[in-house]
Design a protein around this motif. Sequence first.
Motif, PDB file in Angstrom:
ATOM      1  N   ARG A 160      65.803  68.010 -52.973  1.00 14.06           N
ATOM      2  CA  ARG A 160      65.422  69.073 -53.901  1.00 14.06           C
ATOM      3  C   ARG A 160      65.748  68.667 -55.342  1.00 14.06           C
ATOM      4  N   LEU A 161      66.922  68.075 -55.548  1.00 13.16           N
ATOM      5  CA  LEU A 161      67.319  67.617 -56.876  1.00 13.16           C
ATOM      6  C   LEU A 161      66.378  66.525 -57.376  1.00 13.16           C
ATOM      7  N   LYS A 162      66.047  65.583 -56.494  1.00 13.57           N
ATOM      8  CA  LYS A 162      65.155  64.493 -56.896  1.00 13.57           C
ATOM      9  C   LYS A 162      63.760  65.003 -57.242  1.00 13.57           C
ATOM     10  N   ALA A 163      63.310  66.041 -56.557  1.00 14.92           N
ATOM     11  CA  ALA A 163      62.000  66.631 -56.865  1.00 14.92           C
ATOM     12  C   ALA A 163      62.008  67.224 -58.277  1.00 14.92           C
ATOM     13  N   ILE A 164      63.104  67.891 -58.619  1.00  9.81           N
ATOM     14  CA  ILE A 164      63.239  68.452 -59.971  1.00  9.81           C
ATOM     15  C   ILE A 164      63.261  67.316 -60.998  1.00  9.81           C
ATOM     16  N   GLN A 165      64.008  66.259 -60.698  1.00 11.32           N
ATOM     17  CA  GLN A 165      64.079  65.126 -61.615  1.00 11.32           C
ATOM     18  C   GLN A 165      62.706  64.496 -61.828  1.00 11.32           C
ATOM     19  N   ARG A 166      61.934  64.385 -60.755  1.00  5.38           N
ATOM     20  CA  ARG A 166      60.586  63.810 -60.893  1.00  5.38           C
ATOM     21  C   ARG A 166      59.716  64.658 -61.804  1.00  5.38           C
ATOM     22  N   THR A 167      59.838  65.981 -61.689  1.00  2.00           N
ATOM     23  CA  THR A 167      59.060  66.873 -62.549  1.00  2.00           C
ATOM     24  C   THR A 167      59.441  66.693 -64.016  1.00  2.00           C
ATOM     25  N   VAL A 168      60.750  66.669 -64.285  1.00  3.20           N
ATOM     26  CA  VAL A 168      61.230  66.499 -65.660  1.00  3.20           C
ATOM     27  C   VAL A 168      60.812  65.131 -66.195  1.00  3.20           C
ATOM     28  N   HIS A 169      60.910  64.117 -65.357  1.00  2.45           N
ATOM     29  CA  HIS A 169      60.524  62.761 -65.763  1.00  2.45           C
ATOM     30  C   HIS A 169      59.032  62.698 -66.101  1.00  2.45           C
ATOM     31  N   ASP A 170      58.208  63.342 -65.285  1.00  2.00           N
ATOM     32  CA  ASP A 170      56.758  63.349 -65.532  1.00  2.00           C
ATOM     33  C   ASP A 170      56.428  64.004 -66.869  1.00  2.00           C
ATOM     34  N   VAL A 171      57.146  65.080 -67.200  1.00  2.00           N
ATOM     35  CA  VAL A 171      56.937  65.743 -68.496  1.00  2.00           C
ATOM     36  C   VAL A 171      57.295  64.783 -69.631  1.00  2.00           C
ATOM     37  N   PHE A 172      58.440  64.120 -69.510  1.00  2.00           N
ATOM     38  CA  PHE A 172      58.906  63.161 -70.509  1.00  2.00           C
ATOM     39  C   PHE A 172      57.871  62.050 -70.689  1.00  2.00           C
ATOM     40  N   ILE A 173      57.404  61.492 -69.581  1.00  2.00           N
ATOM     41  CA  ILE A 173      56.411  60.412 -69.636  1.00  2.00           C
ATOM     42  C   ILE A 173      55.130  60.891 -70.329  1.00  2.00           C
ATOM     43  N   GLY A 174      54.699  62.101 -70.002  1.00  2.00           N
ATOM     44  CA  GLY A 174      53.495  62.651 -70.610  1.00  2.00           C
ATOM     45  C   GLY A 174      53.610  62.784 -72.110  1.00  2.00           C
ATOM     46  N   VAL A 175      54.776  63.236 -72.576  1.00  2.00           N
ATOM     47  CA  VAL A 175      54.999  63.393 -74.018  1.00  2.00           C
ATOM     48  C   VAL A 175      54.962  62.032 -74.713  1.00  2.00           C
ATOM     49  N   VAL A 176      55.636  61.044 -74.128  1.00  2.00           N
ATOM     50  CA  VAL A 176      55.663  59.712 -74.731  1.00  2.00           C
ATOM     51  C   VAL A 176      54.262  59.104 -74.766  1.00  2.00           C
ATOM     52  N   LYS A 177      53.527  59.218 -73.672  1.00  2.00           N
ATOM     53  CA  LYS A 177      52.172  58.655 -73.633  1.00  2.00           C
ATOM     54  C   LYS A 177      51.259  59.329 -74.659  1.00  2.00           C
ATOM     55  N   ASP A 178      51.408  60.625 -74.821  1.00  2.00           N
ATOM     56  CA  ASP A 178      50.578  61.353 -75.785  1.00  2.00           C
ATOM     57  C   ASP A 178      50.922  60.957 -77.216  1.00  2.00           C
ATOM     58  N   ARG A 179      52.216  60.890 -77.527  1.00  2.00           N
ATOM     59  CA  ARG A 179      52.637  60.605 -78.888  1.00  2.00           C
ATOM     60  C   ARG A 179      52.487  59.127 -79.258  1.00  2.00           C
ATOM     61  N   ARG A 180      52.586  58.234 -78.269  1.00  2.00           N
ATOM     62  CA  ARG A 180      52.476  56.801 -78.544  1.00  2.00           C
ATOM     63  C   ARG A 180      51.142  56.247 -78.034  1.00  2.00           C
ATOM     64  N   LEU A 181      50.144  57.104 -78.002  1.00  2.00           N
ATOM     65  CA  LEU A 181      48.826  56.734 -77.491  1.00  2.00           C
ATOM     66  C   LEU A 181      48.280  55.495 -78.209  1.00  2.00           C
ATOM     67  N   GLY A 182      47.926  54.481 -77.418  1.00  2.00           N
ATOM     68  CA  GLY A 182      47.369  53.264 -77.987  1.00  2.00           C
ATOM     69  C   GLY A 182      48.404  52.290 -78.508  1.00  2.00           C
ATOM     70  N   ARG A 183      49.678  52.687 -78.483  1.00  2.00           N
ATOM     71  CA  ARG A 183      50.712  51.795 -79.016  1.00  2.00           C
ATOM     72  C   ARG A 183      51.622  51.212 -77.932  1.00  2.00           C
ATOM     73  N   ILE A 184      51.728  51.899 -76.772  1.00  2.00           N
ATOM     74  CA  ILE A 184      52.542  51.376 -75.678  1.00  2.00           C
ATOM     75  C   ILE A 184      51.893  50.103 -75.133  1.00  2.00           C
ATOM     76  N   LYS A 185      52.661  49.027 -75.049  1.00  2.00           N
ATOM     77  CA  LYS A 185      52.120  47.732 -74.641  1.00  2.00           C
ATOM     78  C   LYS A 185      52.641  47.276 -73.281  1.00  2.00           C
ATOM     79  N   GLY A 186      53.741  47.826 -72.831  1.00  2.61           N
ATOM     80  CA  GLY A 186      54.307  47.377 -71.572  1.00  2.61           C
ATOM     81  C   GLY A 186      53.773  48.176 -70.396  1.00  2.61           C
ATOM     82  N   PRO A 187      53.964  47.671 -69.182  1.00  4.90           N
ATOM     83  CA  PRO A 187      53.532  48.397 -67.986  1.00  4.90           C
ATOM     84  C   PRO A 187      54.378  49.647 -67.758  1.00  4.90           C
TER      85      PRO A 187
END
Length: 280
Positions: A160-187
């Motif tokens: 249950r804890l890991k499921a919550i962490q995955r949700t929070v992580h996905d939000v974080f990733i989404g924000v970074v991808k949106d704000r750094r669109l076209g600039r992220i170079k690594g996998p």
Amino acid sequence: MGLFNRGVVVPVLRFSGAIGMAAPLRPGLSIATLAGPIEKAFSMSRAKSVAVVINSPGGSPVQSSLLFRRLRQLADEKGKKIYVFCEDVAASGGYYLAVAGDEIYADASSIVGSIGVISASFGLDRAIEKLGISRRVYTAGTNKGALDPFQPEKAEDIERLKAIQRTVHDVFIGVVKDRRLGRIKGPDTEVFSGAFWSAPEALELGLIDGISDVRTKMREIHGPNVRLRVVAAERGLFSRMRKLPSVLGGLGSDAHQGLAFADDLVSAVEIRALWSRFGL
């Protein structure tokens, strides 16, 4: 003539410390403590820039999100560009704040990244068993005692804890991808693994835009006469003195002061642990 050559004023917001975590005599970074200074920074000057200096190992994902959104809302409303400057560390929630910037810069020795979610605790069930202590917990709700450090771990609680962490992580990733669109170079597997890097490595991965500091960059943009004006959160003498009894543990009810001191001590240890993850 001198009055007309003084240069533009660029407001500077300093976000230094753990996010959402308060230590004795030092409030943590939160929307409650920083909403006023943020509003003032975007209103005090006609300059089209606001500089944000970040030195944070992270902390609360909710407070990180609230501060990020307030910065972006005001930047859009006022038509201003945010320049972020990382100092010792802008990691985890600290990097979440950094991506509010239109451009992100760091010192060559800064630590950047840690785009992940962590939850840490201790298992004390064996310790209290050796001491002959029995744990008595009564709940209304079958999951109310989940992850109690004095009870053995349960697989369903961990999942249950890991499921919550995955949700929070996905939000974080989404924000970074949106704000750094076209600039992220690594996998994605590398960039969003929770790892952190030195500034030159972060630059190669596209997490930052360059190596610089606030004064150098603002002079490049606004000319040598630019004036940097720090907009600080108010910390009056009374608010600081009000914390002293709990820190010193010598005034008022012994039980109350003891609990307050213990709470302050735990907060200080948790904050120290956050910084120590990055060798600081």
